[in-house]
Each structure stands twice: as structure tokens, then as C-alpha cells.
Design an enzyme around this catalytic site. Structure first.
Site, PDB file in Angstrom:
ATOM      1  N   ASP A  66       0.820  -1.204   0.000  1.00 13.85           N
ATOM      2  CA  ASP A  66       0.000   0.000   0.000  1.00 13.85           C
ATOM      3  C   ASP A  66       0.860   1.263   0.000  1.00 13.85           C
ATOM      4  O   ASP A  66       0.521   2.263  -0.653  1.00 13.85           O
ATOM      5  CB  ASP A  66      -0.917   0.005   1.230  1.00 13.85           C
ATOM      6  CG  ASP A  66      -2.102  -0.938   1.067  1.00 13.85           C
ATOM      7  OD1 ASP A  66      -2.245  -1.522  -0.023  1.00 13.85           O
ATOM      8  OD2 ASP A  66      -2.881  -1.085   2.026  1.00 13.85           O
ATOM      9  N   GLY A  67       1.968   1.238   0.721  1.00 15.70           N
ATOM     10  CA  GLY A  67       2.838   2.399   0.763  1.00 15.70           C
ATOM     11  C   GLY A  67       3.413   2.727  -0.605  1.00 15.70           C
ATOM     12  O   GLY A  67       3.529   3.898  -0.981  1.00 15.70           O
ATOM     13  N   ASN A 140      -4.769   8.666   0.822  1.00 17.21           N
ATOM     14  CA  ASN A 140      -5.263   8.193   2.112  1.00 17.21           C
ATOM     15  C   ASN A 140      -5.679   9.320   3.048  1.00 17.21           C
ATOM     16  O   ASN A 140      -6.829   9.405   3.454  1.00 17.21           O
ATOM     17  CB  ASN A 140      -4.210   7.329   2.806  1.00 17.21           C
ATOM     18  CG  ASN A 140      -4.369   5.863   2.522  1.00 17.21           C
ATOM     19  OD1 ASN A 140      -5.170   5.471   1.677  1.00 17.21           O
ATOM     20  ND2 ASN A 140      -3.613   5.035   3.214  1.00 17.21           N
ATOM     21  N   GLU A 141      -4.710  10.151   3.421  1.00 22.08           N
ATOM     22  CA  GLU A 141      -5.014  11.171   4.432  1.00 22.08           C
ATOM     23  C   GLU A 141      -3.965  12.270   4.462  1.00 22.08           C
ATOM     24  O   GLU A 141      -2.862  12.113   3.932  1.00 22.08           O
ATOM     25  CB  GLU A 141      -5.108  10.543   5.833  1.00 22.08           C
ATOM     26  CG  GLU A 141      -3.786  10.195   6.479  1.00 22.08           C
ATOM     27  CD  GLU A 141      -3.178   8.882   6.061  1.00 22.08           C
ATOM     28  OE1 GLU A 141      -1.979   8.891   5.689  1.00 22.08           O
ATOM     29  OE2 GLU A 141      -3.880   7.860   6.088  1.00 22.08           O
ATOM     30  N   THR A 181      -9.156   2.969   6.225  1.00 21.66           N
ATOM     31  CA  THR A 181      -8.603   1.689   6.685  1.00 21.66           C
ATOM     32  C   THR A 181      -7.149   1.833   7.137  1.00 21.66           C
ATOM     33  O   THR A 181      -6.508   0.837   7.460  1.00 21.66           O
ATOM     34  CB  THR A 181      -8.665   0.635   5.567  1.00 21.66           C
ATOM     35  OG1 THR A 181      -7.890   1.088   4.443  1.00 21.66           O
ATOM     36  CG2 THR A 181     -10.099   0.383   5.126  1.00 21.66           C
ATOM     37  N   TYR A 183      -4.366   5.135   8.791  1.00 16.09           N
ATOM     38  CA  TYR A 183      -4.031   5.862  10.021  1.00 16.09           C
ATOM     39  C   TYR A 183      -5.288   6.243  10.801  1.00 16.09           C
ATOM     40  O   TYR A 183      -5.342   6.133  12.030  1.00 16.09           O
ATOM     41  CB  TYR A 183      -3.223   7.100   9.655  1.00 16.09           C
ATOM     42  CG  TYR A 183      -2.498   7.776  10.800  1.00 16.09           C
ATOM     43  CD1 TYR A 183      -2.473   7.237  12.085  1.00 16.09           C
ATOM     44  CD2 TYR A 183      -1.814   8.966  10.584  1.00 16.09           C
ATOM     45  CE1 TYR A 183      -1.799   7.865  13.124  1.00 16.09           C
ATOM     46  CE2 TYR A 183      -1.133   9.606  11.613  1.00 16.09           C
ATOM     47  CZ  TYR A 183      -1.133   9.053  12.881  1.00 16.09           C
ATOM     48  OH  TYR A 183      -0.461   9.677  13.895  1.00 16.09           O
ATOM     49  N   SER A 184      -6.325   6.689  10.107  1.00 14.71           N
ATOM     50  CA  SER A 184      -7.567   7.084  10.778  1.00 14.71           C
ATOM     51  C   SER A 184      -8.166   5.930  11.563  1.00 14.71           C
ATOM     52  O   SER A 184      -8.645   6.098  12.687  1.00 14.71           O
ATOM     53  CB  SER A 184      -8.577   7.604   9.746  1.00 14.71           C
ATOM     54  OG  SER A 184      -9.808   7.942  10.354  1.00 14.71           O
TER      55      SER A 184
END
Length: 284
Positions: A66-67, A140-141, A181, A183-184
Site C-alpha cells: 500500500d505504501g 489516504n489522508e 482503513t 491511520y484514521s
């Protein structure tokens, strides 16, 4: 079909997966184009820069986890074509298949029998007190968190210019449904289906238990800024990748980006299947 290949060089066994994927694709009539550093790892001189993918390839295949996928969002720039992830990482919420499914993936690409999951991107603008601005895009965020100090910090949040809350916490996350899915979720935020037209604001280790995650529409503007000068400089990150210092007087505005991320999915797979598999849901 021209497929661009990008490999995370830090992944053990990644080169073997790259070579096997290339054989699987080319045996089905696809043309493979390697990213420049990926080509070097394969012992080849020819390769293109990741930023050239939008003009040079029809599909991008990213080998890693994912990274690696999130890093590719930044490297590809305005890439509005399908992106597939070949999982040689661990969790793999964003990946299309594993390295044991390369033939299935190659067949799907060659025949066009795949689905596209359109994912929202965030556009974050850092406005400095001296008038300068910096723009970042995230899948993602975005996160504003305490810097060198070990103390809690105070953050002020606004929605469309209206004051929302003063958070006393380690930091604040603004996440997409895709990022719900990541850090949050670790910070106590909710799981959100990727097709949902929302963003989620999640405090990190808040001082008060009444400060909970808030889900808002994706057509709003979220503004975050440091509240107290004595908290010192804070750290702003995008997908755990781009990092910049936030000083008192600076502010960050977050909106839905005008472009999106097109995640390639094999037929028969879904987000809910991924939840069951990755989170170990067994039912009753």
C-alpha cells in the site's frame, strides 16, 4: 496494451516478481515499459520517468504494498488511467492481486476483463503566514501533528469557514474513504466504503473522550491551523510521505481534488472481501 511497471526496490523478491509479471504480460501480447529505476534493477538501460507514465502507458502496475501505491500517486502526477497493485507487501488494501496471481492479472489486462474502483484524492494547500502556498495530493489522508515536543497540541478546525472545534490532541487526520482503513482507523476512526462521497476528521489521542471522529461531505472545505504559539512548530504529512513544517500563523485547507485515482480490480473481488480477509472477520 502498453503497461508501465514500477517496482519498490526495498521489497525482498521484488525483482523475481517483476520478471515473472513481464513474461506473463508479454506472452499475452502486452508491451511492458519499465520505470527508469525499475529498469536499472532489471539490468536494463532503457526506462522512463514515473512522471511520463500519463503520456506513455495505458495501465500502470505497481509492485510493492500500500505504501508503494500511495507513493506512486505522487510520482505519476495527473494519471487518470487504471493503476494496479501487485502485492509483495503485508496488508495490501490497495493492491489488485498477489504475486501468486500474476497470470490471472495478465489475462485480465490482455482481455480487458477487469473493474475500476474510482477513489477520491485530497488536495491540501498549506498557506504560510508570509503569503506563500504549497499544494499536495493524497490518496489516504493528510495529518497535522505535534512536532518535536512531547506535549499535546491545540488545533483549530473549520468547515466551510465555520468554526468546528478546538482539538487538544497529538494531532488531527483528514482522511478519504480509502484512508479510513489506514491511520484514521488506528486512531479510532470508522471504516468507510470507498465509493462513499465523504471525508472523515479524526483526532489523534485526544485529551477529551468527547472528541470523536466526524464524517463530513466531500464537497466541503476543511481548514486546520495551530491554535497556540507556545505549542511550537507542528508537522504536516500527506500519506505519510510528504512532510513539511507548520508554524504558528500557517494554515492548511483540505478539499476533494478535481482528479481521482483509478484502482484496477480483478473481477470477483471487492472491498468487503478485502475487509474480511485483511481484518480476519470470521462472522458467527
Amino acid at each position: 496494451m502498453k503497461v508501465g511497471l514500477l517496482l519498490n526496490p526495498q521489497k525482498a523478491g521484488g525483482l523475481n516478481t517483476l520478471l515473472a509479471l513481464r513474461v506473463a504480460l508479454e506472452s499475452r501480447g502486452c508491451e511492458c515499459v519499465l520505470e527508469r529505476k525499475t529498469a536499472q534493477l532489471a539490468g536494463e538501460n532503457e526506462g522512463i520517468y514515473a512522471r511520463e507514465f500519463p503520456d506513455q502507458v495505458d495501465i500502470a502496475a505497481v509492485l510493492g504494498g500500500d505504501g508503494t501505491m500511495m507513493h506512486a500517486v505522487s510520482r505519476f502526477g495527473d494519471f487518470r488511467k487504471p493503476v494496479a497493485g501487485i502485492n509483495i507487501g503485508t496488508l495490501g488494501f490497495l493492491t489488485t492481486c498477489t504475486d501468486a496471481e500474476l497470470d490471472d492479472f495478465a489475462e485480465a489486462v490482455a482481455t480487458g476483463t477487469f473493474n475500476i474502483s474510482v477513489r477520491m484524492l485530497l488536495k491540501a494547500t498549506v498557506s504560510r503566514k508570509n503569503g506563500e502556498e504549497e499544494t499536495y495530493y493524497g490518496l489516504n489522508e493528510v495529518t497535522m501533528a505535534r512536532g518535536e515536543t512531547g506535549r499535546l497540541v491545540t488545533l483549530k478546525a473549520k468547515i466551510d469557514g465555520e468554526w468546528l472545534n478546538r482539538y487538544r490532541a497529538d494531532g488531527l487526520i483528514v482522511a478519504t474513504p480509502t484512508g479510513s482503513t489506514a491511520y484514521s482507523l488506528s486512531a479510532g476512526g470508522p471504516l468507510i466504503a470507498p465509493q462513499s462521497s465523504v471525508m472523515v476528521i479524526t483526532p489523534i489521542c485526544p485529551h477529551s473522550l468527547s472528541q470523536r471522529s466526524l464524517v463530513v461531505s466531500d464537497d466541503v472545505e476543511v481548514e486546520i491551523s495551530p491554535e497556540r504559539a507556545d505549542d511550537g512548530p507542528m508537522i504536516f504529512t500527506v500519506d505519510g510521505r510528504d512532510t513539511t513544517r507548520i508554524d504558528p500563523g500557517d494554515r492548511v485547507t483540505v478539499v476533494k481534488a478535481e482528479r481521482s485515482f483509478h484502482l484496477l480490480r480483478l473481477e470477483g473481488t471487492s472491498f468487503y472481501e478485502a475487509l474480511r480477509q485483511k481484518l480476519g472477520w470470521q462472522g458467527v
